[in-house]
Design a protein around this motif. Structure first.
Motif, PDB file in Angstrom:
ATOM      1  N   GLY A 134       0.817  -1.218   0.000  1.00  0.00           N
ATOM      2  CA  GLY A 134       0.000   0.000   0.000  1.00  0.00           C
ATOM      3  C   GLY A 134       0.847   1.262   0.000  1.00  0.00           C
ATOM      4  N   THR A 135       1.925   1.253   0.766  1.00  0.00           N
ATOM      5  CA  THR A 135       2.833   2.403   0.814  1.00  0.00           C
ATOM      6  C   THR A 135       3.504   2.614  -0.535  1.00  0.00           C
ATOM      7  OG1 THR A 135       3.222   2.065   3.171  1.00  0.00           O
ATOM      8  CG2 THR A 135       4.869   3.347   1.976  1.00  0.00           C
ATOM      9  N   LEU A 136       3.946   1.532  -1.155  1.00  0.00           N
ATOM     10  CA  LEU A 136       4.592   1.644  -2.468  1.00  0.00           C
ATOM     11  C   LEU A 136       3.618   2.190  -3.511  1.00  0.00           C
ATOM     12  CD1 LEU A 136       6.570  -1.720  -2.412  1.00  0.00           C
ATOM     13  CD2 LEU A 136       7.567   0.587  -2.370  1.00  0.00           C
ATOM     14  N   ARG A 137       2.386   1.722  -3.485  1.00  0.00           N
ATOM     15  CA  ARG A 137       1.394   2.204  -4.457  1.00  0.00           C
ATOM     16  C   ARG A 137       1.078   3.676  -4.248  1.00  0.00           C
ATOM     17  NH1 ARG A 137      -2.420  -3.210  -4.706  1.00  0.00           N
ATOM     18  NH2 ARG A 137      -1.206  -4.189  -6.352  1.00  0.00           N
ATOM     19  N   ARG A 138       1.003   4.103  -2.985  1.00  0.00           N
ATOM     20  CA  ARG A 138       0.773   5.535  -2.724  1.00  0.00           C
ATOM     21  C   ARG A 138       1.966   6.365  -3.192  1.00  0.00           C
ATOM     22  NH1 ARG A 138      -1.333   3.171   1.720  1.00  0.00           N
ATOM     23  NH2 ARG A 138       0.466   3.631   3.035  1.00  0.00           N
TER      24      ARG A 138
END
Length: 198
Positions: A134-138
């Motif tokens: 999720g952090t990478l996608r954000r």
């Protein structure tokens, strides 16, 4: 003013948090919770300690309406080294501190909670990987916005930096694909098809 996070029961934490968040009465808070499974009478019973067992949906609805992480209502996080004060728990929770409880509940890897079973460590790793994904996608979304701002700024120096941003987008996208692949190999379904451009 008392800090709700240091109160010694779920009901007391909810009562103080309710007041700190501007809900003068239990009715005010109950009206802010859609769905009807938390009434003013239920809140009064929880806050007074007459209702010790709260359903998961009630707890989550209360926490959401108050804008409080559920763990802060469940445990005395303001006193992290105090033992957990939830009633009716099994003996497995004896001696668990508020900080350990938070780490257990949030499945925080390498924290003050030490899982006893390998399968539990594996599950915690999966949850950590989901958070990382999720952090990478954000981050990819953020970098794309920065690149678009640079391109439309009209500033030649900013426009020239888009190649560096594109390179960062590519690196983060590859890492997100790697984490996604690991999660799918662990049995999670539909990870690669998640929205957000990765």
């Amino acid at each position: 003013m008392t800090d709700f996070r240091s109160e010694t029961s779920v009901g007391a934490r909810i009562k103080v948090a309710r007041r700190q968040r501007g809900f003068r009465t239990t009715r005010d808070l109950a009206e802010a919770i859609p769905g009807g499974n938390v009434t003013a009478a239920i809140l009064e019973n929880i806050e007074s300690g007459r209702k010790a067992d709260i359903s998961v949906s009630q707890l989550l609805n209360i926490a959401r309406a108050l804008g409080v992480p559920p763990t802060m209502l469940l445990a005395p996080i303001g006193r992290p080294n105090n033992e957990l004060d939830l009633p009716n728990l099994s003996d497995d929770f004896d001696g668990m501190t508020a900080a350990e409880f938070d780490c257990w509940l949030s499945a925080t890897p390498a924290s003050s909670y030490v899982p006893g079973l390998a399968v539990e460590r594996f599950d915690i790793d999966i949850l950590a990987s989901l958070r990382e994904l999720g952090t990478l996608r954000r981050e990819v979304d953020r970098l794309r916005i920065v690149r678009d701002v640079h391109l439309t700024s009209g500033d030649p120096e900013l426009s020239a930096s888009t190649a560096e941003i594109d390179d960062r987008i590519d690196r983060v996208t590859r890492e997100a694909a790697r984490v996604s692949g690991l999660l799918e190999s662990a049995g999670l379904i539909g990870i690669a098809s998640e929205p957000a451009g990765v």
